[in-house]
Scaffold this motif. Structure first.
Motif, PDB file in Angstrom:
ATOM      1  N   ASN A  99       0.787  -1.030  -0.028  1.00  0.00           N
ATOM      2  CA  ASN A  99       0.107  -0.119  -0.028  1.00  0.00           C
ATOM      3  C   ASN A  99       0.824   1.369  -0.128  1.00  0.00           C
ATOM      4  O   ASN A  99       0.659   2.278   0.743  1.00  0.00           O
ATOM      5  CB  ASN A  99      -1.094   0.026   1.009  1.00  0.00           C
ATOM      6  CG  ASN A  99      -1.902  -1.276   1.122  1.00  0.00           C
ATOM      7  OD1 ASN A  99      -2.459  -1.614   0.176  1.00  0.00           O
ATOM      8  ND2 ASN A  99      -2.102  -1.757   2.358  1.00  0.00           N
ATOM      9  N   GLY A 100       2.033   1.231  -0.616  1.00  0.00           N
ATOM     10  CA  GLY A 100       2.638   2.141  -0.820  1.00  0.00           C
ATOM     11  C   GLY A 100       3.654   2.715   0.261  1.00  0.00           C
ATOM     12  O   GLY A 100       4.341   3.702   0.213  1.00  0.00           O
ATOM     13  N   GLN A 101       3.696   1.886   1.158  1.00  0.00           N
ATOM     14  CA  GLN A 101       4.770   2.378   2.224  1.00  0.00           C
ATOM     15  C   GLN A 101       5.536   0.873   2.734  1.00  0.00           C
ATOM     16  O   GLN A 101       4.918  -0.341   2.155  1.00  0.00           O
ATOM     17  CB  GLN A 101       4.078   2.551   3.376  1.00  0.00           C
ATOM     18  CG  GLN A 101       3.198   1.605   4.195  1.00  0.00           C
ATOM     19  CD  GLN A 101       2.638   2.507   5.474  1.00  0.00           C
ATOM     20  OE1 GLN A 101       2.138   3.723   5.189  1.00  0.00           O
ATOM     21  NE2 GLN A 101       2.512   1.688   6.609  1.00  0.00           N
ATOM     22  N   THR A 102       6.680   0.956   3.633  1.00  0.00           N
ATOM     23  CA  THR A 102       7.326  -0.417   3.990  1.00  0.00           C
ATOM     24  C   THR A 102       7.074  -0.829   5.228  1.00  0.00           C
ATOM     25  O   THR A 102       7.146   0.015   6.110  1.00  0.00           O
ATOM     26  CB  THR A 102       8.568  -0.028   3.539  1.00  0.00           C
ATOM     27  OG1 THR A 102       8.962   0.129   2.307  1.00  0.00           O
ATOM     28  CG2 THR A 102       9.644  -1.393   3.962  1.00  0.00           C
ATOM     29  N   ASP A 103       6.488  -1.981   5.436  1.00  0.00           N
ATOM     30  CA  ASP A 103       6.229  -2.524   6.998  1.00  0.00           C
ATOM     31  C   ASP A 103       6.910  -3.636   7.103  1.00  0.00           C
ATOM     32  O   ASP A 103       7.666  -4.197   6.281  1.00  0.00           O
ATOM     33  CB  ASP A 103       4.682  -2.925   6.812  1.00  0.00           C
ATOM     34  CG  ASP A 103       3.756  -1.398   6.881  1.00  0.00           C
ATOM     35  OD1 ASP A 103       4.255  -0.418   7.324  1.00  0.00           O
ATOM     36  OD2 ASP A 103       2.678  -1.403   6.285  1.00  0.00           O
ATOM     37  N   ILE A 104       6.597  -4.363   8.228  1.00  0.00           N
ATOM     38  CA  ILE A 104       7.356  -5.530   8.927  1.00  0.00           C
ATOM     39  C   ILE A 104       6.472  -6.549   8.467  1.00  0.00           C
ATOM     40  O   ILE A 104       5.347  -6.939   8.890  1.00  0.00           O
ATOM     41  CB  ILE A 104       7.767  -5.463  10.346  1.00  0.00           C
ATOM     42  CG1 ILE A 104       8.672  -4.396  10.764  1.00  0.00           C
ATOM     43  CG2 ILE A 104       8.621  -6.788  10.696  1.00  0.00           C
ATOM     44  CD1 ILE A 104       8.743  -4.103  12.117  1.00  0.00           C
ATOM     45  N   ALA A 105       6.997  -7.525   7.581  1.00  0.00           N
ATOM     46  CA  ALA A 105       6.462  -8.834   7.144  1.00  0.00           C
ATOM     47  C   ALA A 105       7.060  -9.676   8.070  1.00  0.00           C
ATOM     48  O   ALA A 105       8.165  -9.886   8.273  1.00  0.00           O
ATOM     49  CB  ALA A 105       6.567  -9.160   5.637  1.00  0.00           C
ATOM     50  N   GLN A 106       6.182 -10.828   8.551  1.00  0.00           N
ATOM     51  CA  GLN A 106       6.559 -12.144   9.384  1.00  0.00           C
ATOM     52  C   GLN A 106       6.450 -13.443   8.547  1.00  0.00           C
ATOM     53  O   GLN A 106       5.123 -13.598   8.283  1.00  0.00           O
ATOM     54  CB  GLN A 106       6.055 -12.072  10.605  1.00  0.00           C
ATOM     55  CG  GLN A 106       6.389 -13.292  11.507  1.00  0.00           C
ATOM     56  CD  GLN A 106       5.882 -13.082  12.915  1.00  0.00           C
ATOM     57  OE1 GLN A 106       6.632 -12.500  13.915  1.00  0.00           O
ATOM     58  NE2 GLN A 106       4.677 -13.652  13.312  1.00  0.00           N
ATOM     59  N   TYR A 107       7.226 -14.175   8.412  1.00  0.00           N
ATOM     60  CA  TYR A 107       7.134 -15.526   7.468  1.00  0.00           C
ATOM     61  C   TYR A 107       7.491 -16.524   8.380  1.00  0.00           C
ATOM     62  O   TYR A 107       8.577 -16.794   9.064  1.00  0.00           O
ATOM     63  CB  TYR A 107       8.198 -15.341   6.266  1.00  0.00           C
ATOM     64  CG  TYR A 107       8.154 -16.825   5.240  1.00  0.00           C
ATOM     65  CD1 TYR A 107       7.048 -16.599   4.477  1.00  0.00           C
ATOM     66  CD2 TYR A 107       8.790 -17.858   5.445  1.00  0.00           C
ATOM     67  CE1 TYR A 107       6.895 -17.707   3.684  1.00  0.00           C
ATOM     68  CE2 TYR A 107       8.825 -18.782   4.741  1.00  0.00           C
ATOM     69  CZ  TYR A 107       7.846 -18.727   3.942  1.00  0.00           C
ATOM     70  OH  TYR A 107       7.494 -20.034   3.175  1.00  0.00           O
TER      71      TYR A 107
END
Length: 286
Positions: free
Chosen positions: A70-78
């Motif tokens: 959505n146009g910004q950078t967040d923390i993904a957890q895999y």
């Protein structure tokens, strides 16, 4: 199962802007059983357009990384067991360089605010809560020594500087100028490593917090600063489409052990190894 033998084939930052190339995070198994290092079972765990970068293991089965949505950078957890990706935060700003905070169920990450502020935050792994840890330094990258001590790559004009920061007393001490972005704890030691850029030929150094002693380890590959330590005390380093290996106790020459060209992966940068040494995460462009 196809294996990639390590013999035959196998951000740019300003004070407020992180360059965002179209990168993905890839996961490999690391196998030593044949007597040589092999990579197998490649997975693209981000697999989308946009910026996916800066992987870090929380434990042997959980990986976090910065990912654009959505146009910004967040923390993904895999989750390595289920293959499921979830999101750890939902802030108005963007998060970069997430890593586990020692002794806490939380990760720290650099938050780039909409007002161009750049602060180090703590994000809970249990809920949506967060708090500011450091707001008076422009931090590019960071590594935890213990729950009260961090080593920071702080942005200064035209360079990064290595800063030791005491979180309990909010005290910052600059200990080295002109460093690279790789700040790492060296396995089975009380040392951290960093890349010194003071000379034309960049160097990997260690720093002992207790003795305040700096030690030369090895030269980097030319103009390369992305590396990771394996549990046996050896180093993997990336340059272009290749991965190199070095045992600093046996010599100072890098040995090319993997080429990812046949996988159509290029410009390998950030790498991370799971605590048990069985998984390698790396960032590359397709």
């Amino acid at each position: 199962m196809k294996r990639y033998s390590l013999l035959p084939i196998l951000l740019c930052i300003t004070t407020v802007i992180y360059a965002q190339p179209n990168t993905d995070v890839f996961l490999f198994d690391i196998d030593h059983s044949s007597g040589k290092l092999e990579l197998s079972n490649i997975q693209n765990i981000s697999n989308k357009e946009g910026y996916d970068n800066q992987p870090s293991f929380l434990d042997n089965y959980t990986l976090v990384f910065s990912s654009t949505r959505n146009g910004q950078t967040d923390i993904a957890q895999y989750n390595l067991k289920t293959g499921e990706t979830t999101w750890l935060c939902n802030t108005e700003g963007s998060e970069y360089s997430p890593i586990k905070i020692p002794g806490k169920k939380a990760v720290s990450s650099i938050n780039l605010g909409l007002d161009s502020s750049q602060k180090l935050y703590s994000y809970s792994l249990n809920d949506d809560s967060s708090e500011v840890l450091i707001d008076n330094l422009l931090i590019g990258y960071h590594a935890w020594k213990d729950k009260n001590t961090l080593f920071l790559a702080v942005l200064e004009p035209d360079m990064l500087s290595l800063v030791e920061y005491n979180l309990k007393h909010h005290k910052a001490d600059t200990i080295q100028r002109n460093i690279g972005r790789s700040l790492l704890n060296i396995p089975n030691s009380n040392l951290i490593s960093y890349v010194s850029k003071e000379k034309p030929q960049w160097e990997i150094h260690s720093f002992n917090q207790k003795t305040q002693k700096f030690t030369f380890i090895a030269n980097t590959l030319t103009d390369s600063e992305d590396l990771v330590w394996l549990n046996d005390g050896t180093i993997l380093m990336a340059k272009d489409d290749y991965i190199y290996h070095l045992n600093p106790t046996q010599g100072k020459e890098w040995v090319q052990i993997a080429s990812l060209k046949e996988l159509n992966l290029h410009n390998i940068t950030r790498m991370a190894v799971s605590p048990d040494g069985t998984k390698l995460a790396l960032v590359a462009e397709r």
